[in-house]
Design a protein around this motif. Structure first.
Motif, mmCIF file in Angstrom:
data_model
loop_
_atom_site.group_PDB
_atom_site.id
_atom_site.type_symbol
_atom_site.label_atom_id
_atom_site.label_comp_id
_atom_site.label_asym_id
_atom_site.label_seq_id
_atom_site.Cartn_x
_atom_site.Cartn_y
_atom_site.Cartn_z
ATOM 1 N N THR A 127 0.830 -1.204 0.000
ATOM 2 C CA THR A 127 0.000 0.000 0.000
ATOM 3 C C THR A 127 0.871 1.262 0.000
ATOM 4 O OG1 THR A 127 -1.884 1.067 1.063
ATOM 5 C CG2 THR A 127 -0.292 0.107 2.528
ATOM 6 N N PHE A 204 -14.030 -13.352 0.272
ATOM 7 C CA PHE A 204 -15.407 -13.174 -0.234
ATOM 8 C C PHE A 204 -15.748 -14.298 -1.204
ATOM 9 C CE2 PHE A 204 -19.217 -11.778 -2.128
ATOM 10 C CZ PHE A 204 -19.832 -10.958 -1.188
ATOM 11 N N ARG A 232 -3.376 -7.575 -9.222
ATOM 12 C CA ARG A 232 -2.623 -7.597 -7.968
ATOM 13 C C ARG A 232 -1.592 -8.715 -8.014
ATOM 14 N NH1 ARG A 232 -5.131 -3.647 -7.762
ATOM 15 N NH2 ARG A 232 -6.558 -2.861 -6.154
ATOM 16 N N ASP A 299 -9.389 2.051 -5.086
ATOM 17 C CA ASP A 299 -8.615 0.921 -5.618
ATOM 18 C C ASP A 299 -7.537 1.408 -6.591
ATOM 19 O OD1 ASP A 299 -9.497 -1.392 -4.431
ATOM 20 O OD2 ASP A 299 -11.055 -1.799 -5.922
HETATM 21 C C1 WQD Z 1 -8.189 -7.209 -4.477
HETATM 22 C C2 WQD Z 1 -8.865 -6.919 -5.808
HETATM 23 C C3 WQD Z 1 -10.620 -5.285 -5.718
HETATM 24 C C4 WQD Z 1 -13.400 -7.642 -3.321
HETATM 25 C C5 WQD Z 1 -5.998 -4.575 0.468
HETATM 26 C C6 WQD Z 1 -5.444 -3.374 1.161
HETATM 27 C C7 WQD Z 1 -3.947 -3.372 1.089
HETATM 28 C C8 WQD Z 1 -3.371 -4.689 1.594
HETATM 29 C C9 WQD Z 1 -4.021 -5.868 0.955
HETATM 30 C C10 WQD Z 1 -2.834 -4.478 3.933
HETATM 31 C C11 WQD Z 1 -9.137 -5.435 -6.019
HETATM 32 C C12 WQD Z 1 -11.153 -6.629 -6.103
HETATM 33 C C13 WQD Z 1 -12.300 -7.220 -4.019
HETATM 34 C C14 WQD Z 1 -14.615 -7.903 -4.025
HETATM 35 C C15 WQD Z 1 -13.511 -7.295 -6.083
HETATM 36 N N1 WQD Z 1 -3.611 -4.850 2.987
HETATM 37 N N2 WQD Z 1 -12.344 -7.044 -5.369
HETATM 38 N N3 WQD Z 1 -14.610 -7.715 -5.369
HETATM 39 O O1 WQD Z 1 -7.580 -3.774 -2.171
HETATM 40 O O2 WQD Z 1 -5.647 -4.961 -3.288
HETATM 41 O O3 WQD Z 1 -5.576 -4.544 -0.878
HETATM 42 O O4 WQD Z 1 -5.445 -5.770 1.073
HETATM 43 O O5 WQD Z 1 -1.836 -3.835 3.885
HETATM 44 O O6 WQD Z 1 -3.490 -2.295 1.848
HETATM 45 O O7 WQD Z 1 -5.957 -2.215 0.537
HETATM 46 O O8 WQD Z 1 -7.149 -6.234 -1.735
HETATM 47 O O9 WQD Z 1 -8.552 -8.241 -1.624
HETATM 48 O O10 WQD Z 1 -9.601 -5.978 -1.146
HETATM 49 O O11 WQD Z 1 -8.926 -6.555 -3.451
HETATM 50 O O12 WQD Z 1 -13.566 -7.145 -7.283
HETATM 51 O O13 WQD Z 1 -15.647 -8.249 -3.431
HETATM 52 O O14 WQD Z 1 -10.144 -7.549 -5.815
HETATM 53 O O15 WQD Z 1 -11.232 -4.261 -6.450
HETATM 54 O O16 WQD Z 1 -8.914 -5.179 -7.365
HETATM 55 P P1 WQD Z 1 -6.528 -4.784 -2.124
HETATM 56 P P2 WQD Z 1 -8.616 -6.789 -1.916
#
Ligand code: WQD
Ligand code: NAD
Length: 341
Positions: A127, A204, A232, A299
């Motif tokens: 992050t 999820f 990611r 995001d």
């Molecule tokens: C991953 C992708 C969503 C849920 C977070 C924190 C980051 C780090 C890791 C601690 C994204 C997409 C998600 C859903 C979706 N944590 N998504 N539908 O946002 O990359 O990172 O966790 O340090 O700081 O921000 O992880 O798992 O939330 O999302 O489409 O129901 O999945 O948009 O592209 P993220 P995530």
């Protein structure tokens, strides 16, 4: 045997790291206040490693409690500091909760051990890079303005750690910048335990597949990526656990003289949300219900790490791929369905 204090050791990444520490011959001493974990995880760890590790239930943001802990556990040679709050959205709504816990806990640990030659590993995050200008992102890429109070706690924590080393502390410190940790232990006895509706993609997905949640919303398919969904660098939590052992070993190497250093922990590959959905279906044989929804505010479009430095200096690299991440996460979800916590 080296005694390693594992703060937040009953949490998601902490519990997997405790197992890897024991596999590598270390003696973990777990500290957790159970704010985002369950005491049953201690028994689950015991089932994997064959004994119940030492555990202290205490709040690290309480200075007196940390001083008593340090007195009660002499001979600590290393600390892995996982304990923190981590929900990005909640941190926006309750910034003080995050600043209080994440900073006080870190500062109390630093105060207690700064005069001792202890090796400290800190849980940082990708992050800090925000949306990088160049991919894969290397450790020397600029830190971008924080997108949330949670992200800010990681950025400022890294600065605090560097300041402490520059002040002549006896500590050695490594920050590990995790990309997206997912998956669970092979035994399916430990894994992620999200409280409430999971905000992260993989929990999820598994909860949706088991019928605990409705269909998944893919947050946006109009990004500048090959299939339009965000990308990611997903990293298996067991690989992450092993990287903490590698960081301790590096600091224990004779002649190691870097006071403060940092490493990316990822696979080096970007995977899209839609690719994750497909990988889950293929590796588990389960059908997922999903729909495309709007973008989620905040995001980043795409981020994955350059892991050259981790390979070369830390002597660590990820071994497990997306299929192992998905199947282990699914096995854990199925275990939870029959063994509720
Ligand atoms: C991953 C992708 C969503 C849920 C977070 C924190 C980051 C780090 C890791 C601690 C994204 C997409 C998600 C859903 C979706 N944590 N998504 N539908 O946002 O990359 O990172 O966790 O340090 O700081 O921000 O992880 O798992 O939330 O999302 O489409 O129901 O999945 O948009 O592209 P993220 P995530
Ligand atoms: P987690 O919430 O599962 O584990 C954190 C543990 O710390 C929990 O067991 C919680 O009860 C404990 N804890 C929190 N505050 C405490 C306090 N004041 N005193 C004692 N114990 C306390 O989270 P996790 O996913 O295992 O993350 C571990 C670390 O890695 C955190 O610092 C997190 O910010 C960081 N990190 C996580 C991710 C991720 O996506 N999971 C990504 C990057 C960085």
């Amino acid at each position: 045997m080296s005694k390693i204090l594992v703060t937040g050791g009953l949490g998601y990444i902490g519990s997997h790291t405790v197992v890897e520490l024991v596999n590598a011959g270390y003696e973990p001493v777990i500290v957790d206040n159970l704010s985002n974990s369950n005491i049953k995880i201690l028994d689950q760890i015991a089932k994997i490693i064959g004994f119940k590790p030492v555990f202290h239930e205490l709040d690290l943001s309480d200075e007196k409690a940390v001083i008593s802990l340090a007195a009660a556990e002499p001979g600590i040679t290393g600390i892995i500091h996982f304990a923190a709050y981590k929900a990005v959205g909640e941190s926006v709504a309750m910034p003080l909760k995050y600043y209080q816990n994440n900073f006080y806990s870190l500062i109390n640990i630093l105060q207690a051990y700064t005069g001792q030659p202890v090796n400290l590993v800190f849980s940082s995050s990708c992050t800090v890079y925000g949306q990088p200008d160049i991919l894969p992102v290397t450790e020397d890429a600029p830190v971008k303005p924080a997108q949330s109070p949670y992200g800010n706690t990681k950025q400022v924590a890294e600065e605090i750690l560097e300041d402490v080393i520059n002040s002549g502390s006896k500590l050695r410190i490594i920050s590990l910048r995790y990309f997206n940790p997912v998956g669970a232990h092979d035994s399916a006895l430990i894994g992620e335990l999200p409280i409430g509706v999971p905000q992260n993609l993989v929990p999820f997905i598994t909860q949706s597949a088991i019928g605990k949640r409705g269909k998944i919303t893919v947050y946006g398919d109009d990004y500048n990526t090959p299939d339009g969904s965000c990308m990611r660098d997903y990293i298996h939590v067991v690989d992450l656990g092993k990287a903490h052992v590698a960081a301790l070993k590096l600091m224990e190497t004779e002649g190691y003289d870097k006071g403060y250093d940092m490493f990316n922990l990822g696979t080096g590959n970007g995977t899209s949300v839609l690719q994750i959905v497909k990988a889950f279906e293929q590796s588990t044989g389960e059908k997922l219900n999903f729909e495309i929804g709007p973008r989620r505010p905040g995001d980043v479009e795409k981020v994955w790490g350059d892991v050259t430095k981790s390979k070369k200096v830390l002597n660590w690299q990820a071994e497990l791929g997306v299929d192992a991440m998905m199947s282990s996460a699914w096995n854990w979800e199925k275990y939870l369905a029959t063994n509720p916590f």
